[in-house]
Design an enzyme around this catalytic site. Structure first.
Site, mmCIF file in Angstrom:
data_model
loop_
_atom_site.group_PDB
_atom_site.id
_atom_site.type_symbol
_atom_site.label_atom_id
_atom_site.label_comp_id
_atom_site.label_asym_id
_atom_site.label_seq_id
_atom_site.Cartn_x
_atom_site.Cartn_y
_atom_site.Cartn_z
ATOM 1 N N ARG A 17 4.885 10.976 -2.489
ATOM 2 C CA ARG A 17 4.450 10.713 -1.121
ATOM 3 C C ARG A 17 5.568 11.087 -0.142
ATOM 4 N NH1 ARG A 17 4.493 4.688 1.559
ATOM 5 N NH2 ARG A 17 3.580 5.283 3.539
ATOM 6 N N ASN B 257 8.174 -5.333 0.083
ATOM 7 C CA ASN B 257 7.972 -4.179 0.958
ATOM 8 C C ASN B 257 6.460 -4.059 1.101
ATOM 9 O OD1 ASN B 257 7.659 -1.805 2.298
ATOM 10 N ND2 ASN B 257 8.959 -0.582 0.936
ATOM 11 N N ALA C 171 2.616 -0.440 5.186
ATOM 12 C CA ALA C 171 2.016 -0.478 6.523
ATOM 13 C C ALA C 171 1.500 -1.866 6.899
ATOM 14 C CB ALA C 171 0.886 0.541 6.601
ATOM 15 N N ASP D 125 1.123 -15.598 7.118
ATOM 16 C CA ASP D 125 0.667 -16.966 6.830
ATOM 17 C C ASP D 125 0.923 -17.328 5.366
ATOM 18 O OD1 ASP D 125 -0.131 -17.366 9.421
ATOM 19 O OD2 ASP D 125 -2.277 -17.096 9.035
ATOM 20 N N HIS E 277 12.538 -2.297 3.435
ATOM 21 C CA HIS E 277 11.914 -0.990 3.679
ATOM 22 C C HIS E 277 12.869 0.103 3.229
ATOM 23 C CE1 HIS E 277 8.696 -2.812 5.922
ATOM 24 N NE2 HIS E 277 9.606 -3.567 6.507
ATOM 25 N N LEU E 278 12.288 1.145 2.672
ATOM 26 C CA LEU E 278 13.089 2.305 2.292
ATOM 27 C C LEU E 278 13.654 2.982 3.532
ATOM 28 C CD1 LEU E 278 10.437 3.474 -0.256
ATOM 29 C CD2 LEU E 278 12.801 2.986 -0.888
ATOM 30 N N TYR F 290 10.520 9.432 1.988
ATOM 31 C CA TYR F 290 10.647 8.287 1.080
ATOM 32 C C TYR F 290 11.452 8.577 -0.188
ATOM 33 C CZ TYR F 290 7.231 6.173 4.180
ATOM 34 O OH TYR F 290 6.608 5.666 5.292
ATOM 35 N N GLU G 123 12.345 -9.194 3.385
ATOM 36 C CA GLU G 123 11.528 -7.994 3.632
ATOM 37 C C GLU G 123 12.416 -6.760 3.476
ATOM 38 O OE1 GLU G 123 9.267 -8.117 7.336
ATOM 39 O OE2 GLU G 123 9.695 -5.991 7.637
ATOM 40 N N PRO H 132 0.791 -1.225 0.000
ATOM 41 C CA PRO H 132 0.000 0.000 0.000
ATOM 42 C C PRO H 132 0.828 1.283 0.000
ATOM 43 C CG PRO H 132 -0.762 -1.479 1.714
ATOM 44 C CD PRO H 132 0.413 -2.136 1.064
ATOM 45 N N ASN H 133 0.383 2.206 -0.821
ATOM 46 C CA ASN H 133 0.915 3.571 -0.905
ATOM 47 C C ASN H 133 2.281 3.675 -1.576
ATOM 48 O OD1 ASN H 133 -1.340 4.860 0.418
ATOM 49 N ND2 ASN H 133 -0.641 3.828 2.270
ATOM 50 N N ARG I 18 5.789 0.932 14.090
ATOM 51 C CA ARG I 18 6.492 0.401 12.909
ATOM 52 C C ARG I 18 7.567 -0.620 13.291
ATOM 53 N NH1 ARG I 18 4.668 3.833 8.718
ATOM 54 N NH2 ARG I 18 4.219 5.896 9.555
ATOM 55 N N HIS J 241 3.199 -4.226 9.444
ATOM 56 C CA HIS J 241 3.055 -4.094 10.896
ATOM 57 C C HIS J 241 1.734 -4.656 11.418
ATOM 58 C CE1 HIS J 241 6.326 -1.471 9.894
ATOM 59 N NE2 HIS J 241 5.543 -0.599 9.302
ATOM 60 N N ARG K 262 11.650 4.765 13.764
ATOM 61 C CA ARG K 262 10.480 5.635 13.578
ATOM 62 C C ARG K 262 9.454 5.387 14.699
ATOM 63 N NH1 ARG K 262 8.608 5.275 7.506
ATOM 64 N NH2 ARG K 262 7.369 7.046 8.232
HETATM 65 C C1 DQA Z 1 7.802 1.453 4.562
HETATM 66 C C2 DQA Z 1 7.703 1.673 6.072
HETATM 67 C C3 DQA Z 1 6.282 1.439 6.559
HETATM 68 O O1 DQA Z 1 6.199 1.639 7.956
HETATM 69 C C4 DQA Z 1 5.337 2.411 5.860
HETATM 70 O O2 DQA Z 1 4.004 2.160 6.266
HETATM 71 C C5 DQA Z 1 5.470 2.361 4.390
HETATM 72 C C6 DQA Z 1 6.808 2.317 3.804
HETATM 73 C C7 DQA Z 1 9.214 1.759 4.015
HETATM 74 O O3 DQA Z 1 9.516 1.325 2.928
HETATM 75 O O4 DQA Z 1 9.992 2.465 4.677
HETATM 76 O O5 DQA Z 1 4.493 2.449 3.650
HETATM 77 O O6 DQA Z 1 7.530 0.086 4.289
#
Ligand code: DQA
Length: 152
Positions: free
Chosen positions: A18, A74, A77, A87, A100-101, A23, A98, A10-11, A111, A80, A107
């Site tokens: 964003r 990635n 959100a 699963d 994350h940027l 990011y 996994e 998401p996002n 998170r 978390h 943070r």
């Molecule tokens: C993220 C970190 C997450 O907490 C956040 O909700 C994101 C981006 C990152 O890549 O840093 O959407 O996954």
């Protein structure tokens, strides 16, 4: 050549616009194209998918089980909150890294928990787009070590 699914949640489709101070300015399309290039150098064929929907990410992980050698995810959100993604990762039994940027440990406290991490090979967090490059390197090494161990 091994094939890898790069899954963004998401996002992450909004990367570039964003919260760029958090990011960065790179768009998802640019990041995906970089990942395909990095993958090629490492002998990995990288397919990319993004979804804002938990169920679609679960479907993608399930389908990856028969099509790919590994998954880099990635989950945004959903990292978390989502037991369903944990699963799904356990169910397919593929190596999953996994990414994350941002450094999620530095943070907000919500998170700091990752469900997926419990089933992942490892987590790379905090290096911007380089988190993905490092994840691809780790995946390439893992798959080649495994091939060596199989004697294949
Ligand atoms: C993220 C970190 C997450 O907490 C956040 O909700 C994101 C981006 C990152 O890549 O840093 O959407 O996954």
């Amino acid at each position: 050549m091994s094939s890898i699914l790069l899954l963004n949640g998401p996002n992450l489709n909004l990367l570039g616009t964003r919260e760029p101070e958090i990011y960065g300015a790179t768009t998802l399309l640019q990041l995906e194209s970089q990942c395909r290039d990095w993958g090629r150098v490492l002998g990995l064929m990288v397919d990319c998918q993004q979804s804002n929907h938990e169920g679609e990410l679960v479907d993608a992980i399930q389908q990856a089980g028969t099509k790919y050698h590994g998954v880099i995810i990635n989950a945004g959100a959903l990292t978390h909150t989502s037991v369903a993604l944990l699963d799904a990762v356990r169910a397919v039994g593929l190596p999953v890294i996994e990414t994350h940027l941002t450094n999620v440990q530095s943070r907000e406290s919500f998170r700091r928990r990752s469900y997926i991490a419990q089933a992942a090979l490892g987590v790379i967090s905090g290096f911007g787009a380089d988190s993905y490059r490092l994840a691809l390197e780790a995946m390439a090494r893992h798959l080649s070590d495994r091939r060596g161990a199989d004697g294949s």
